[in-house]
Enzyme design. Structure first.
Site, PDB file in Angstrom:
ATOM      1  N   ALA A 163       2.974   6.109   7.953  1.00 19.15           N
ATOM      2  CA  ALA A 163       3.349   6.670   6.654  1.00 19.15           C
ATOM      3  C   ALA A 163       3.910   5.596   5.736  1.00 19.15           C
ATOM      4  O   ALA A 163       3.612   5.577   4.532  1.00 19.15           O
ATOM      5  CB  ALA A 163       4.372   7.786   6.861  1.00 19.15           C
ATOM      6  N   TYR A 164       4.717   4.708   6.276  1.00 19.51           N
ATOM      7  CA  TYR A 164       5.306   3.634   5.472  1.00 19.51           C
ATOM      8  C   TYR A 164       4.216   2.700   4.949  1.00 19.51           C
ATOM      9  O   TYR A 164       4.181   2.365   3.764  1.00 19.51           O
ATOM     10  CB  TYR A 164       6.316   2.863   6.317  1.00 19.51           C
ATOM     11  CG  TYR A 164       6.979   1.706   5.607  1.00 19.51           C
ATOM     12  CD1 TYR A 164       7.792   1.918   4.503  1.00 19.51           C
ATOM     13  CD2 TYR A 164       6.811   0.394   6.050  1.00 19.51           C
ATOM     14  CE1 TYR A 164       8.412   0.860   3.845  1.00 19.51           C
ATOM     15  CE2 TYR A 164       7.428  -0.668   5.409  1.00 19.51           C
ATOM     16  CZ  TYR A 164       8.224  -0.429   4.306  1.00 19.51           C
ATOM     17  OH  TYR A 164       8.829  -1.485   3.668  1.00 19.51           O
ATOM     18  N   ALA A 165       3.297   2.300   5.840  1.00 20.55           N
ATOM     19  CA  ALA A 165       2.215   1.410   5.417  1.00 20.55           C
ATOM     20  C   ALA A 165       1.324   2.084   4.386  1.00 20.55           C
ATOM     21  O   ALA A 165       0.844   1.432   3.449  1.00 20.55           O
ATOM     22  CB  ALA A 165       1.393   0.977   6.632  1.00 20.55           C
ATOM     23  N   SER A 167       2.270   4.236   2.140  1.00 22.66           N
ATOM     24  CA  SER A 167       2.964   4.211   0.847  1.00 22.66           C
ATOM     25  C   SER A 167       2.884   2.827   0.215  1.00 22.66           C
ATOM     26  O   SER A 167       2.766   2.701  -1.003  1.00 22.66           O
ATOM     27  CB  SER A 167       4.420   4.649   1.012  1.00 22.66           C
ATOM     28  OG  SER A 167       5.208   3.659   1.652  1.00 22.66           O
ATOM     29  N   LYS A 168       2.937   1.788   1.030  1.00 24.99           N
ATOM     30  CA  LYS A 168       2.882   0.428   0.488  1.00 24.99           C
ATOM     31  C   LYS A 168       1.437   0.015   0.175  1.00 24.99           C
ATOM     32  O   LYS A 168       1.206  -0.833  -0.698  1.00 24.99           O
ATOM     33  CB  LYS A 168       3.509  -0.552   1.473  1.00 24.99           C
ATOM     34  CG  LYS A 168       5.010  -0.345   1.629  1.00 24.99           C
ATOM     35  CD  LYS A 168       5.753  -0.530   0.308  1.00 24.99           C
ATOM     36  CE  LYS A 168       7.252  -0.564   0.469  1.00 24.99           C
ATOM     37  NZ  LYS A 168       7.972  -0.837  -0.785  1.00 24.99           N
TER      38      LYS A 168
END
Length: 256
Positions: A163-165, A167-168
């Site tokens: 999820a973090y990747a 978003s980035k």
């Protein structure tokens, strides 16, 4: 009577360059704020909640002879970001560098992901980046720079970072597009994608064994420091780095 015409006029003082740094009170953001101030920029240190850390950052800058002011704003709230940019212009006369280092990270296997956490992370990392970038595109002076933040995990694709990747990855996708949309304005747009960096955000929730393993992953065999990343950001925001445009810089010691 003769008139002396050999006098020299005092040159006008050079206009100060001005930076707005979101998330500028802690971790990489604080290192960026302090580095830009060391390079002679007046810095508007943005924070979301931690006023004490923001005041500490401003105090560190001013005690070292720099110029800085702390301003609260949520990067995802367009009216608050507009007010942040208003304050920068009122305080220092204009804006030359915008660094969007505010971010949120939640780690989880995709199968177990709490969608509330996903929404909160994407609100800060995606919407926040677009809100700040939009205001920067409207307000930056000629010769200016916008620097966003991604993560090298977009390339390394470690488990639990899905999820973090994601978003980035959105931040990376808009970088060259915005650079092209600003054609003719003499404004650069770049994104820095750090690798493992020794900040509270990165270290939180990791065991010493996990941290040690990640530190050994780059060929340089250490974690990055906030100062490592701040030096890259400062270069991109400087006249020396102005030919770099529309790029993703993976500042990670040699990881993929």
């Amino acid at each position: 009577m003769t008139t002396n015409t050999n006098h020299q006029e005092t040159p006008a003082p050079e206009a100060v360059r001005v930076a707005v740094v979101t998330g500028g009170s802690r971790g990489i953001g604080r290192a960026v704020s302090e580095k830009l101030a060391q390079d002679g920029l007046a810095v508007v240190v943005n924070y979301a909640h931690d006023e004490a850390s923001a005041k500490e950052t401003v105090a560190a800058i001013t005690e070292a002879g720099g110029r800085a002011v702390a301003v609260q704003a949520d990067v995802a709230e367009e009216t608050e970001i507009a007010a942040l940019f208003d304050r920068a212009e009122e305080e220092y006369g204009g804006i030359d560098v915008v660094v969007n280092s505010a971010g949120r990270m939640t780690l989880s296997p995709i199968a177990d992901l709490d969608l509330t956490a996903l929404d909160a992370m994407h609100r800060t990392n995606i919407r926040g980046t677009f809100v700040v970038a939009r205001e920067a595109a409207r307000r930056l002076r000629a010769g200016g720079s916008f620097v966003g933040f991604s993560t090298s995990v977009v390339g390394t694709q470690f488990p639990t970072y899905g999820a973090y990747a994601a978003s980035k990855g959105a931040v990376e996708a808009m970088t060259l597009i915005l650079a092209r949309e600003l054609r003719g304005r003499d404004i650069t747009v770049n994104t820095v994608a750090p690798g493992p960096t020794a900040t509270d955000l990165f270290l939180s929730g990791k065991t010493p064994e996990q941290i040690d393993q990640l530190a050994k992953t780059p060929p340089l065999e250490r974690l990055g420091t906030p100062e490592d990343i701040a030096a890259v950001v400062a270069f991109l925001g400087s006249p020396a780095g102005h030919w770099v445009n529309g790029q993703i810089l993976r500042a990670n010691g040699g990881m993929i």
